[in-house]
Structures are given as C-alpha cells and as structure tokens.
Design a protein around this motif. Structure first.
Motif, PDB file in Angstrom:
ATOM      1  N   ASP A  28       0.868  -1.163   0.000  1.00 25.80           N
ATOM      2  CA  ASP A  28       0.000   0.000   0.000  1.00 25.80           C
ATOM      3  C   ASP A  28       0.904   1.212   0.000  1.00 25.80           C
ATOM      4  N   SER A  29       0.529   2.223  -0.766  1.00 29.14           N
ATOM      5  CA  SER A  29       1.295   3.453  -0.833  1.00 29.14           C
ATOM      6  C   SER A  29       0.365   4.617  -0.557  1.00 29.14           C
ATOM      7  N   VAL A  30       0.725   5.448   0.417  1.00 25.04           N
ATOM      8  CA  VAL A  30      -0.093   6.606   0.761  1.00 25.04           C
ATOM      9  C   VAL A  30       0.788   7.847   0.826  1.00 25.04           C
ATOM     10  N   SER A  31       0.168   8.984   0.519  1.00 22.50           N
ATOM     11  CA  SER A  31       0.920  10.244   0.511  1.00 22.50           C
ATOM     12  C   SER A  31       0.682  11.079   1.757  1.00 22.50           C
ATOM     13  N   ASP A  32      -0.177  10.607   2.628  1.00 19.47           N
ATOM     14  CA  ASP A  32      -0.513  11.340   3.846  1.00 19.47           C
ATOM     15  C   ASP A  32      -0.139  10.498   5.061  1.00 19.47           C
ATOM     16  N   GLY A  33       0.640  11.086   5.955  1.00 18.11           N
ATOM     17  CA  GLY A  33       1.092  10.360   7.135  1.00 18.11           C
ATOM     18  C   GLY A  33      -0.035   9.867   8.022  1.00 18.11           C
ATOM     19  N   ARG A  34      -1.086  10.658   8.166  1.00 16.22           N
ATOM     20  CA  ARG A  34      -2.216  10.225   9.005  1.00 16.22           C
ATOM     21  C   ARG A  34      -2.921   9.008   8.407  1.00 16.22           C
ATOM     22  N   ALA A  35      -3.091   9.014   7.094  1.00 18.75           N
ATOM     23  CA  ALA A  35      -3.699   7.858   6.426  1.00 18.75           C
ATOM     24  C   ALA A  35      -2.793   6.636   6.589  1.00 18.75           C
ATOM     25  N   GLY A  36      -1.499   6.847   6.497  1.00 13.98           N
ATOM     26  CA  GLY A  36      -0.545   5.757   6.701  1.00 13.98           C
ATOM     27  C   GLY A  36      -0.614   5.205   8.111  1.00 13.98           C
ATOM     28  N   LEU A  37      -0.761   6.093   9.080  1.00 16.42           N
ATOM     29  CA  LEU A  37      -0.875   5.653  10.475  1.00 16.42           C
ATOM     30  C   LEU A  37      -2.097   4.757  10.655  1.00 16.42           C
ATOM     31  N   GLU A  38      -3.219   5.168  10.089  1.00 15.19           N
ATOM     32  CA  GLU A  38      -4.436   4.359  10.213  1.00 15.19           C
ATOM     33  C   GLU A  38      -4.233   2.971   9.608  1.00 15.19           C
ATOM     34  N   LEU A  39      -3.571   2.911   8.461  1.00 13.51           N
ATOM     35  CA  LEU A  39      -3.282   1.613   7.857  1.00 13.51           C
ATOM     36  C   LEU A  39      -2.367   0.785   8.755  1.00 13.51           C
ATOM     37  N   ALA A  40      -1.334   1.421   9.295  1.00 15.87           N
ATOM     38  CA  ALA A  40      -0.379   0.713  10.156  1.00 15.87           C
ATOM     39  C   ALA A  40      -1.029   0.209  11.441  1.00 15.87           C
ATOM     40  N   VAL A  41      -2.033   0.921  11.913  1.00 12.90           N
ATOM     41  CA  VAL A  41      -2.713   0.530  13.148  1.00 12.90           C
ATOM     42  C   VAL A  41      -3.682  -0.628  12.902  1.00 12.90           C
ATOM     43  N   TYR A  42      -4.369  -0.596  11.769  1.00 12.67           N
ATOM     44  CA  TYR A  42      -5.445  -1.569  11.545  1.00 12.67           C
ATOM     45  C   TYR A  42      -5.110  -2.714  10.603  1.00 12.67           C
ATOM     46  N   LYS A  43      -3.968  -2.640   9.908  1.00 14.43           N
ATOM     47  CA  LYS A  43      -3.564  -3.719   9.016  1.00 14.43           C
ATOM     48  C   LYS A  43      -2.225  -4.266   9.504  1.00 14.43           C
ATOM     49  N   ASP A  44      -1.917  -5.461   9.087  1.00 14.05           N
ATOM     50  CA  ASP A  44      -0.630  -6.052   9.439  1.00 14.05           C
ATOM     51  C   ASP A  44       0.328  -5.960   8.260  1.00 14.05           C
ATOM     52  N   TYR A  45       1.476  -5.339   8.498  1.00 15.76           N
ATOM     53  CA  TYR A  45       2.512  -5.193   7.483  1.00 15.76           C
ATOM     54  C   TYR A  45       3.776  -5.882   7.973  1.00 15.76           C
ATOM     55  N   ASP A  46       4.562  -6.334   7.023  1.00 14.95           N
ATOM     56  CA  ASP A  46       5.864  -6.895   7.355  1.00 14.95           C
ATOM     57  C   ASP A  46       6.918  -5.802   7.444  1.00 14.95           C
ATOM     58  N   LEU A  47       6.678  -4.698   6.696  1.00 13.24           N
ATOM     59  CA  LEU A  47       7.647  -3.615   6.613  1.00 13.24           C
ATOM     60  C   LEU A  47       6.914  -2.309   6.345  1.00 13.24           C
ATOM     61  N   ILE A  48       7.364  -1.241   7.001  1.00 15.26           N
ATOM     62  CA  ILE A  48       6.796   0.089   6.787  1.00 15.26           C
ATOM     63  C   ILE A  48       7.937   1.011   6.361  1.00 15.26           C
ATOM     64  N   LEU A  49       7.873   1.503   5.118  1.00 12.05           N
ATOM     65  CA  LEU A  49       8.863   2.446   4.600  1.00 12.05           C
ATOM     66  C   LEU A  49       8.313   3.845   4.810  1.00 12.05           C
ATOM     67  N   LEU A  50       9.013   4.664   5.573  1.00 15.50           N
ATOM     68  CA  LEU A  50       8.492   5.958   6.015  1.00 15.50           C
ATOM     69  C   LEU A  50       9.406   7.107   5.650  1.00 15.50           C
ATOM     70  N   ASP A  51       8.844   8.108   4.986  1.00 16.47           N
ATOM     71  CA  ASP A  51       9.545   9.368   4.731  1.00 16.47           C
ATOM     72  C   ASP A  51       9.414  10.223   5.991  1.00 16.47           C
TER      73      ASP A  51
END
Length: 121
Positions: A28-51
C-alpha cells in the motif's frame, strides 16, 4: 511480503511502486502520514517504509503516534529519507524501536537489497 510506503512526493511514490511491483510485493502506498498511520494501526505489514519530511504530519509525528497506538509495529519501520540527521538523531530513532534508516537517493538495487535484508531481520 506486505509493505506500507508512506511518502508525500508522488513521483517518489510512483518509483517505489514500480520497484515493489517488479518483485510482486503486496504493498500500500499513501501520501498522507495520518492515512498511513491508520493503515499501520489496523492492518498487518511486514515492513513500513516511512519518509520523515512530510507537510502537516511528519514522520516523527507518525512514529510517536504509532508508538502510542500500536508499539509493536515500530520494529517494522524503515526510515527512507533525504533528511540530514546527525548520528545522535539517528540513534534516537533507533532507540525508539525502528528497524533502520536509509538515505535518499537510494538505488533500485539498494532498495531491493535492503528490503530483502529487512525481511530476515
């Protein structure tokens, strides 16, 4: 492997999407940090690449909120940023629990190699 990429520059997001697609990563690719946070909180990822440098809601904001809302996910974060950090700042991020810090610009091979290393971490 499931990857979340949080980056506000659309050109960089597209480059990362192209790179990740070549290896058939689920991402998943998002351009907004808040939207990314919501994804990170509610979905399971193996890796989070963060600017780190994003307007209105920075990478630091993301990390602090993630630490509060789902601290187990901090160990999955790899900072990918052009932000100039001194060794003390980088160490503070590592002490927070993130996995590693990569500097932009990063080559395609460098990124893929780093992702593969992070998976076996």
């Amino acid at each position: 492997m499931k990857i979340l990429h949080v980056e506000d520059v659309s050109e960089i997001s597209q480059i990362f999407a192209d790179i990740l697609s070549t290896k058939n990563y689920d991402f998943d690719s998002v351009s907004d940090g808040r939207a990314g946070l919501e994804l990170a909180v509610y979905k399971d990822y193996d890796l989070i690449l963060l600017d780190m440098c994003m307007p209105k809601y920075s990478g630091v904001d993301f990390l602090l909120d993630l630490k509060h809302r789902r601290p187990s996910e901090l160990s999955k974060v790899v900072i990918v940023s052009a932000l100039e950090m001194n060794p003390t700042q980088e160490q503070e991020l590592l002490n927070l629990g993130i996995r590693s810090v990569l500097r932009k610009p990063i080559s395609v091979q460098g990124l893929l190699s780093q992702i593969e290393q992070e998976v076996v971490f």
